[in-house]
Design a protein around this motif. Structure first.
Motif, PDB file in Angstrom:
ATOM      1  N   ALA A 169      89.489   0.644 126.286  1.00 20.10           N
ATOM      2  CA  ALA A 169      88.523  -0.003 125.352  1.00 20.10           C
ATOM      3  C   ALA A 169      88.632  -1.634 125.480  1.00 20.10           C
ATOM      4  N   THR A 172      87.993  -2.457 128.940  1.00 22.28           N
ATOM      5  CA  THR A 172      86.191  -2.474 128.962  1.00 22.28           C
ATOM      6  C   THR A 172      85.726  -3.716 128.387  1.00 22.28           C
ATOM      7  N   ARG A 177      83.447  -3.109 132.089  1.00 21.93           N
ATOM      8  CA  ARG A 177      83.372  -1.895 132.924  1.00 21.93           C
ATOM      9  C   ARG A 177      84.019  -0.725 132.245  1.00 21.93           C
ATOM     10  N   GLU A 178      83.305   0.417 131.904  1.00 19.75           N
ATOM     11  CA  GLU A 178      83.651   1.502 131.430  1.00 19.75           C
ATOM     12  C   GLU A 178      84.335   2.476 132.508  1.00 19.75           C
TER      13      GLU A 178
END
Length: 259
Positions: A169, A172, A177-178
């Motif tokens: 997380a 991200t 970007r996941e």
């Protein structure tokens, strides 16, 4: 609930099901012994990517649980299998421990920080600011982002520890970007495990202590699911989820007679 076929293969989580904070759960030894005597295919699964199967075999053996190396399936192995299918012989910048780096070496991956195909995030107890900064910059430069599992916390004797999902997380937030999470509850990990032992989902069962990973992964892979109450989930937690396990039992000791 619809009638299911008899259970011919078993998948079980490790922490919270077979052991809890390094101590075997009562009945776990009998369950593993019965499985081995039955000759039925089985796997012990874990989202923890720190250890190799050989490491985990030794750790389980020390507490009286004799699980062969070939019956252990980790999110690190599932991640390596996924990357080998997607981009054989690729390159990766890895944040993780021996379980992950060994799995990637074994499929012929080169570990590098020079324009890698992937940034692969796994579990470690020594996350460094420098390594996270490098990962963020490589992802911003075009590396694909993979994480071994989405678990946000892990257990310890002192309390909860930040785990892969929490660190993912952070990355991200910094990159936008996941990651693609390979481990539970992604049914990909379950299907790869089933394939590894030649089992079929319609005659297999998954045992776990978490609704959001173990039960969900088994459900989405089309397996029968058993929730045990020796880990993180309390009976009152079950109804908070929009899905249910096939059965809720106190512990794995309640499942020995089903083998």
């Amino acid at each position: 609930m619809a009638e299911r076929k008899p259970i011919e293969s078993w998948l079980t989580d490790m922490d919270g099901v077979l052991m809890h904070e390094g101590i075997p759960v009562p009945g776990a030894d009998a369950f593993i012994k019965r499985l081995r005597e039955s000759g039925k295919p089985f796997l012990v699964l874990t989202n923890n990517s720190i250890y190799t199967p050989r490491d985990l075999h030794a750790r389980l053996e020390r507490i009286g649980l004799d699980v062969p190396v070939e019956n252990i399936w980790t999110s690190a192995l599932a991640t390596a299998k996924f990357l080998d299918d997607q981009r054989p012989g690729g390159t990766a910048y890895v944040i993780g421990e021996a379980g992950l780096t060994t799995a990637l070496h074994d499929i012929g991956y080169v570990l590098t920080d020079a324009e890698p195909d992937y940034v692969v995030l796994g579990e470690t107890r020594t996350y460094s600011f420098e390594a996270l900064t490098k990962a963020i910059r490589l992802i911003n430069a075009g590396a694909r982002f993979i994480a071994t599992n989405p678990d946000e916390t892990g257990p310890s004797a002192e309390g909860a520890l930040p785990a892969t999902g929490s660190v993912a997380a952070l990355i991200t937030k910094a990159t936008g970007r996941e990651p693609y999470f390979v481990g539970k509850p992604n049914p990909l990990m379950m299907r790869a495990g089933l394939n590894a032992i030649g089992a079929h989902s319609e005659t297999s069962a998954m045992i776990g202590d978490r609704m959001d990973t173990d039960v969900l992964a088994g459900l989405e892979a089309g397996m029968e699911t058993f929730l045990v109450l020796t880990g993180l989930t309390r009976p009152e937690d079950v109804d908070h989820h929009p899905f249910r396990p096939s059965r809720v039992v106190d512990s794995i000791a309640d499942l020995v007679d089903l083998i």
